[in-house]
Scaffold this motif. Structure first.
Motif, PDB file in Angstrom:
ATOM      1  N   GLY A  88      91.309  96.389  29.371  1.00 20.61           N
ATOM      2  CA  GLY A  88      91.301  95.597  28.151  1.00 20.61           C
ATOM      3  C   GLY A  88      90.081  95.761  27.268  1.00 20.61           C
ATOM      4  O   GLY A  88      90.025  95.182  26.188  1.00 20.61           O
ATOM      5  N   ASP A  89      89.085  96.540  27.680  1.00 24.25           N
ATOM      6  CA  ASP A  89      87.835  96.696  26.916  1.00 24.25           C
ATOM      7  C   ASP A  89      87.747  98.124  26.369  1.00 24.25           C
ATOM      8  O   ASP A  89      87.230  99.022  27.038  1.00 24.25           O
ATOM      9  CB  ASP A  89      86.649  96.381  27.826  1.00 24.25           C
ATOM     10  CG  ASP A  89      85.309  96.396  27.102  1.00 24.25           C
ATOM     11  OD1 ASP A  89      85.216  96.947  25.975  1.00 24.25           O
ATOM     12  OD2 ASP A  89      84.335  95.866  27.675  1.00 24.25           O
ATOM     13  N   VAL A  90      88.238  98.317  25.151  1.00 23.30           N
ATOM     14  CA  VAL A  90      88.304  99.666  24.595  1.00 23.30           C
ATOM     15  C   VAL A  90      86.917 100.253  24.344  1.00 23.30           C
ATOM     16  O   VAL A  90      86.734 101.469  24.458  1.00 23.30           O
ATOM     17  CB  VAL A  90      89.198  99.723  23.336  1.00 23.30           C
ATOM     18  CG1 VAL A  90      88.517  99.075  22.138  1.00 23.30           C
ATOM     19  CG2 VAL A  90      89.610 101.160  23.027  1.00 23.30           C
ATOM     20  N   ALA A  91      85.932  99.432  24.037  1.00 23.35           N
ATOM     21  CA  ALA A  91      84.571  99.950  23.809  1.00 23.35           C
ATOM     22  C   ALA A  91      84.005 100.532  25.098  1.00 23.35           C
ATOM     23  O   ALA A  91      83.506 101.666  25.114  1.00 23.35           O
ATOM     24  CB  ALA A  91      83.662  98.856  23.258  1.00 23.35           C
ATOM     25  N   ALA A  92      84.086  99.778  26.183  1.00 26.49           N
ATOM     26  CA  ALA A  92      83.569 100.262  27.468  1.00 26.49           C
ATOM     27  C   ALA A  92      84.380 101.457  27.962  1.00 26.49           C
ATOM     28  O   ALA A  92      83.819 102.409  28.515  1.00 26.49           O
ATOM     29  CB  ALA A  92      83.589  99.140  28.501  1.00 26.49           C
ATOM     30  N   GLN A  93      85.694 101.443  27.739  1.00 30.92           N
ATOM     31  CA  GLN A  93      86.519 102.582  28.142  1.00 30.92           C
ATOM     32  C   GLN A  93      86.147 103.829  27.344  1.00 30.92           C
ATOM     33  O   GLN A  93      86.108 104.933  27.897  1.00 30.92           O
ATOM     34  CB  GLN A  93      88.008 102.267  27.959  1.00 30.92           C
ATOM     35  CG  GLN A  93      88.561 101.365  29.024  1.00 30.92           C
ATOM     36  CD  GLN A  93      90.079 101.371  29.053  1.00 30.92           C
ATOM     37  OE1 GLN A  93      90.741 102.187  28.422  1.00 30.92           O
ATOM     38  NE2 GLN A  93      90.646 100.447  29.832  1.00 30.92           N
ATOM     39  N   THR A  94      85.861 103.679  26.062  1.00 35.76           N
ATOM     40  CA  THR A  94      85.477 104.819  25.231  1.00 35.76           C
ATOM     41  C   THR A  94      84.176 105.430  25.727  1.00 35.76           C
ATOM     42  O   THR A  94      84.066 106.652  25.877  1.00 35.76           O
ATOM     43  CB  THR A  94      85.353 104.393  23.754  1.00 35.76           C
ATOM     44  OG1 THR A  94      86.627 103.905  23.313  1.00 35.76           O
ATOM     45  CG2 THR A  94      84.889 105.534  22.877  1.00 35.76           C
ATOM     46  N   THR A  95      83.191 104.596  26.018  1.00 33.00           N
ATOM     47  CA  THR A  95      81.905 105.094  26.507  1.00 33.00           C
ATOM     48  C   THR A  95      82.068 105.810  27.845  1.00 33.00           C
ATOM     49  O   THR A  95      81.557 106.918  28.037  1.00 33.00           O
ATOM     50  CB  THR A  95      80.899 103.936  26.625  1.00 33.00           C
ATOM     51  OG1 THR A  95      80.729 103.346  25.326  1.00 33.00           O
ATOM     52  CG2 THR A  95      79.553 104.421  27.143  1.00 33.00           C
ATOM     53  N   ARG A  96      82.802 105.212  28.790  1.00 32.71           N
ATOM     54  CA  ARG A  96      83.005 105.855  30.098  1.00 32.71           C
ATOM     55  C   ARG A  96      83.754 107.172  29.938  1.00 32.71           C
ATOM     56  O   ARG A  96      83.446 108.166  30.597  1.00 32.71           O
ATOM     57  CB  ARG A  96      83.783 104.912  31.026  1.00 32.71           C
ATOM     58  CG  ARG A  96      84.149 105.504  32.384  1.00 32.71           C
ATOM     59  CD  ARG A  96      82.930 105.635  33.278  1.00 32.71           C
ATOM     60  NE  ARG A  96      82.512 107.023  33.364  1.00 32.71           N
ATOM     61  CZ  ARG A  96      81.467 107.448  34.059  1.00 32.71           C
ATOM     62  NH1 ARG A  96      80.719 106.601  34.737  1.00 32.71           N
ATOM     63  NH2 ARG A  96      81.147 108.710  34.087  1.00 32.71           N
TER      64      ARG A  96
END
Length: 135
Positions: free
Chosen positions: A48-56
């Motif tokens: 649910g966290d697109v920002a954290a998923q993008t960084t990873r």
């Protein structure tokens, strides 16, 4: 170098299917689509966290680029696959922070963003890359 070689690193998740993390042929490097997966556990992270998923996801892309003999400055194209149009601004902010931090030559990579379905429900973003090794 004219032979086609697979790029492999333990710093990015192992492919789940029949493809390489990346392929290098001559100076060209193609990184397979990466998601928000922890390379040590192969677990999908940050539901649910697109920002954290993008960084990873970008960390995984960078690890494969690095393993190919290229650097993030050698990346000429990033393709972003996003599941929800409403996540674009948040993804774009996280993407911009990561790319600007890891691009030291002053020229940011080109980018395409596509809205689509992805193979796993928990994946909000997938990113692949093309790099050209300059050294």
């Amino acid at each position: 170098m004219t032979d086609k070689t697979a790029v492999h690193t333990t710093d990015a998740p192992a492919p789940a299917h029949t493809f390489s993390q990346g392929v290098r042929k001559g100076p060209f490097v193609q990184v397979s689509g990466q998601g928000p997966v922890d390379p040590a556990t192969n677990e999908y992270l940050y539901p649910g966290d697109v920002a954290a998923q993008t960084t990873r996801t970008l960390q995984n892309v960078k690890a494969i680029v690095d393993a190919s003999g290229a650097s993030f400055d050698d990346v000429v194209m990033l393709r972003v696959y996003l599941t929800k149009r409403e996540d674009f601004a948040t993804m774009n902010d996280a993407y911009g922070k990561f790319v600007e931090e890891h691009t030291t030559c002053g020229v940011l990579p080109s980018r395409t963003t596509v809205f689509t379905g992805l193979p796993r429900e928990e994946m909000l973003v997938e990113i692949d890359a093309v790099a050209i090794v300059t050294q």
